[in-house]
Design an enzyme around this catalytic site. Structure first.
Site, PDB file in Angstrom:
ATOM      1  N   PRO A   1     -72.715 -23.556 -21.616  1.00 38.10           N
ATOM      2  CA  PRO A   1     -73.287 -23.672 -20.271  1.00 38.10           C
ATOM      3  C   PRO A   1     -73.764 -25.074 -19.873  1.00 38.10           C
ATOM      4  CG  PRO A   1     -74.865 -22.670 -21.753  1.00 38.10           C
ATOM      5  CD  PRO A   1     -73.588 -22.809 -22.536  1.00 38.10           C
TER       6      PRO A   1
ATOM      7  N   ASP B   1     -64.865 -31.229 -16.512  1.00 42.58           N
ATOM      8  CA  ASP B   1     -65.414 -30.633 -15.294  1.00 42.58           C
ATOM      9  C   ASP B   1     -66.894 -30.945 -15.180  1.00 42.58           C
ATOM     10  OD1 ASP B   1     -63.157 -29.399 -14.498  1.00 42.58           O
ATOM     11  OD2 ASP B   1     -63.832 -27.357 -14.867  1.00 42.58           O
TER      12      ASP B   1
ATOM     13  N   LYS C   1     -64.565 -29.571  -9.679  1.00 44.32           N
ATOM     14  CA  LYS C   1     -64.440 -28.859  -8.403  1.00 44.32           C
ATOM     15  C   LYS C   1     -65.841 -28.591  -7.909  1.00 44.32           C
ATOM     16  CE  LYS C   1     -60.221 -26.618  -9.876  1.00 44.32           C
ATOM     17  NZ  LYS C   1     -59.700 -25.602 -10.741  1.00 44.32           N
TER      18      LYS C   1
ATOM     19  N   GLY D   1     -66.887 -25.897 -18.646  1.00 43.28           N
ATOM     20  CA  GLY D   1     -68.167 -25.234 -18.832  1.00 43.28           C
ATOM     21  C   GLY D   1     -67.929 -23.799 -19.283  1.00 43.28           C
ATOM     22  N   GLY D   2     -68.846 -23.270 -20.071  1.00 42.20           N
ATOM     23  CA  GLY D   2     -68.746 -21.868 -20.494  1.00 42.20           C
ATOM     24  C   GLY D   2     -67.535 -21.621 -21.360  1.00 42.20           C
ATOM     25  N   ASP D   3     -66.788 -20.574 -21.021  1.00 41.12           N
ATOM     26  CA  ASP D   3     -65.554 -20.243 -21.725  1.00 41.12           C
ATOM     27  C   ASP D   3     -64.374 -20.487 -20.775  1.00 41.12           C
ATOM     28  OD1 ASP D   3     -64.385 -18.596 -24.188  1.00 41.12           O
ATOM     29  OD2 ASP D   3     -63.339 -17.983 -22.361  1.00 41.12           O
TER      30      ASP D   3
ATOM     31  N   MET E   1     -70.940 -17.420  -9.410  1.00 41.28           N
ATOM     32  CA  MET E   1     -70.454 -18.010  -8.156  1.00 41.28           C
ATOM     33  C   MET E   1     -70.937 -17.208  -6.946  1.00 41.28           C
ATOM     34  SD  MET E   1     -66.570 -18.974  -9.288  1.00 41.28           S
ATOM     35  CE  MET E   1     -66.271 -17.536 -10.282  1.00 41.28           C
TER      36      MET E   1
HETATM   37  C1  LIG Z   1     -65.992 -21.450 -11.988  1.00 39.46           C
HETATM   38  S1  LIG Z   1     -67.208 -20.514 -12.786  1.00 39.46           S
HETATM   39  C2  LIG Z   1     -66.979 -21.030 -14.439  1.00 39.46           C
HETATM   40  C3  LIG Z   1     -67.593 -20.109 -15.444  1.00 39.46           C
HETATM   41  C4  LIG Z   1     -67.495 -20.629 -16.863  1.00 39.46           C
HETATM   42  N1  LIG Z   1     -66.127 -20.695 -17.293  1.00 39.46           N
HETATM   43  C5  LIG Z   1     -68.308 -19.813 -17.842  1.00 39.46           C
HETATM   44  O1  LIG Z   1     -67.741 -19.097 -18.679  1.00 39.46           O
HETATM   45  O2  LIG Z   1     -69.519 -19.918 -17.789  1.00 39.46           O
HETATM   46  C6  LIG Z   1     -68.650 -21.399 -12.293  1.00 39.46           C
HETATM   47  C7  LIG Z   1     -69.871 -20.499 -12.272  1.00 39.46           C
HETATM   48  O3  LIG Z   1     -70.377 -20.291 -13.585  1.00 39.46           O
HETATM   49  C8  LIG Z   1     -71.770 -20.150 -13.528  1.00 39.46           C
HETATM   50  N2  LIG Z   1     -72.370 -21.214 -14.347  1.00 39.46           N
HETATM   51  C9  LIG Z   1     -71.722 -22.139 -15.056  1.00 39.46           C
HETATM   52  N3  LIG Z   1     -72.589 -22.912 -15.717  1.00 39.46           N
HETATM   53  C10 LIG Z   1     -73.814 -22.466 -15.421  1.00 39.46           C
HETATM   54  C11 LIG Z   1     -75.137 -22.844 -15.798  1.00 39.46           C
HETATM   55  N4  LIG Z   1     -75.345 -23.855 -16.631  1.00 39.46           N
HETATM   56  N5  LIG Z   1     -76.172 -22.153 -15.292  1.00 39.46           N
HETATM   57  C12 LIG Z   1     -75.975 -21.113 -14.457  1.00 39.46           C
HETATM   58  N6  LIG Z   1     -74.752 -20.721 -14.065  1.00 39.46           N
HETATM   59  C13 LIG Z   1     -73.694 -21.366 -14.546  1.00 39.46           C
HETATM   60  C14 LIG Z   1     -72.177 -20.255 -12.065  1.00 39.46           C
HETATM   61  O4  LIG Z   1     -72.181 -18.957 -11.512  1.00 39.46           O
HETATM   62  C15 LIG Z   1     -71.039 -21.087 -11.515  1.00 39.46           C
HETATM   63  O5  LIG Z   1     -70.903 -20.925 -10.119  1.00 39.46           O
END
Ligand SMILES: C[S@@+](CC[C@H](N)C(=O)[O-])C[C@H]1O[C@@H](n2cnc3c(N)ncnc32)[C@H](O)[C@@H]1O
Length: 359
Positions: free
Chosen positions: A127, A150, A172, A203-205, A287
């Site tokens: 995250p 990203d 983005k 970010g994330g997965d 999102m």
């Molecule tokens: C395009 S999605 C990508 C998600 C990402 N692949 C994941 O698994 O976390 C972007 C959304 O992930 C969430 N997000 C990603 N990083 C975050 C963070 N550090 N804190 C809170 N929400 C987060 C938010 O909802 C953001 O709008």
């Protein structure tokens, strides 16, 4: 002659005379150390623009001038920036030169491995806190010739890349500036075909709303080897970092992660929001900052109690992390009043009211 030295930057003003993608490594490292980063440059990378929009640094869009060094503890500048170098010397401000030797690393890698033997590694970065990047992800980052990143990736981890790495920012911005996905695919393919080890850092997965599947398909179609390193999705990390268990034996036996990008009733939406209202599971909405009023209204209309606990967590895992608590009936308004901006996750369900009694 120059020497290695350390400088305390926490809480001190650091002026960066560049904000391009190559400077990201330094800028995010400084932010992680608590520096008050002030970027002075006519153009900056999308991620730097985003960090400024989120109030995590300041940016003035003009060319560097010596007056910008007022109260600076450190100035960061590219080697070729004579103006910043001479101003730093004149005012006695320590200078940190941004590494820009990317051509050397890239061509060395191309020469070493030979064209066509590069690879693409899809790394889920967690995250945002570099501590939540996996060991495998960190190792891939350390070995990368090129990092395609990203804005939501763990940017402070870029400091772990080797000198000379090429950093490409393809962020983005929600409902704003973006690099088209086809262009991102083309960048991955071009560098890997030139024999480079390309890390696609997300970010994330990468496979949770990360378009990792599309990138994999594009690279595979170009005949390139692809490795996938999973990451800790914000869908799980954000609630956990706010102290919310997504499941709890006495509260719920499941959770559903959904995109709030399109509100209920939007012709493009594939979600059955009415079924979600009745599912009896924790709802995790990514999102969804802009669409939260429509989503929460619809869930209530479909029978989910207005008193269902709800919480929004923004910037999870970053020093700027914030949590807003409420109920289904008012979480959209509370989130708006708190001035929450993406990235944020909203959790709706009994677990959102969970608090450990610490005695
Ligand atoms: C395009 S999605 C990508 C998600 C990402 N692949 C994941 O698994 O976390 C972007 C959304 O992930 C969430 N997000 C990603 N990083 C975050 C963070 N550090 N804190 C809170 N929400 C987060 C938010 O909802 C953001 O709008």
């Amino acid at each position: 002659m120059s020497y290695r030295a350390s400088l305390e930057v926490s809480g001190r003003r650091v002026v960066c005379a560049t904000g391009d993608a190559q400077a990201l490594r330094t800028i995010t490292g400084l932010l992680a150390e608590g520096a008050l980063v002030h970027v002075v440059a006519p153009e900056v990378a999308t991620t730097v623009r985003d960090l400024a929009d989120r109030g995590l640094l300041t940016w003035v869009p003009h060319a560097f001038a010596p007056a910008d060094l007022m109260r600076a503890a450190l100035v960061v500048a590219p080697a070729e920036d004579d103006s910043a170098r001479s101003a730093a010397a004149e005012f006695g401000v320590p200078l940190l030169v941004v590494d820009r030797d990317s051509d050397t690393a890239a061509s060395a890698a191309a020469g070493g491995d030979g064209p066509g033997r590069g690879e693409v590694i899809l790394v889920g970065g967690g995250p945002g806190d570099p501590g939540l990047l996996t060991v495998a992800g960190l190792e891939a980052l350390r070995q990368a010739d090129v990092v395609v990143t990203d804005r939501l990736a763990p940017l402070a981890a870029l400091e772990e890349t080797r000198p000379g790495v090429e950093i490409i920012d393809v962020s983005k911005i929600p409902r704003g500036e973006f690099t088209p996905q086809e262009q991102i695919n083309a960048i991955l393919i071009e560098h890997a075909q030139a024999g480079r080890r390309v890390v696609r850092l997300k970010g994330g997965d990468s496979f949770v709303f990360g378009r990792g599947g599309e990138e994999w398909e594009a690279c595979a179609a170009a005949g390139l080897p692809v490795r996938v390193i999973p990451g800790v999705s914000s869908a799980i990390a954000a609630p956990a970092l706010a102290g919310i268990p997504l499941t709890h034996r006495t509260m719920t036996q499941g959770f559903a992660v959904v995109s709030g990008h399109l509100p209920p009733g939007d012709p493009g939406s594939t979600l059955d929001w009415s079924a979600l209202a009745r599912a009896g599971v924790t709802l995790v909405i990514l999102m969804g900052v802009a669409t939260l009023p429509a989503i929460t209204e619809h869930l209530q209309a479909e029978g989910l109690s207005r008193e269902t606990p709800a919480v929004t967590i923004a910037d999870a895992g970053l020093p700027s992390q914030r949590t807003v608590r409420g109920q289904l009936a008012d979480i959209a308004e509370q989130t708006r009043i708190a001035g929450i901006k993406p990235p944020a996750v909203t959790v709706i369900g009994e677990v959102a009211g969970f608090r450990v009694d610490r005695g």
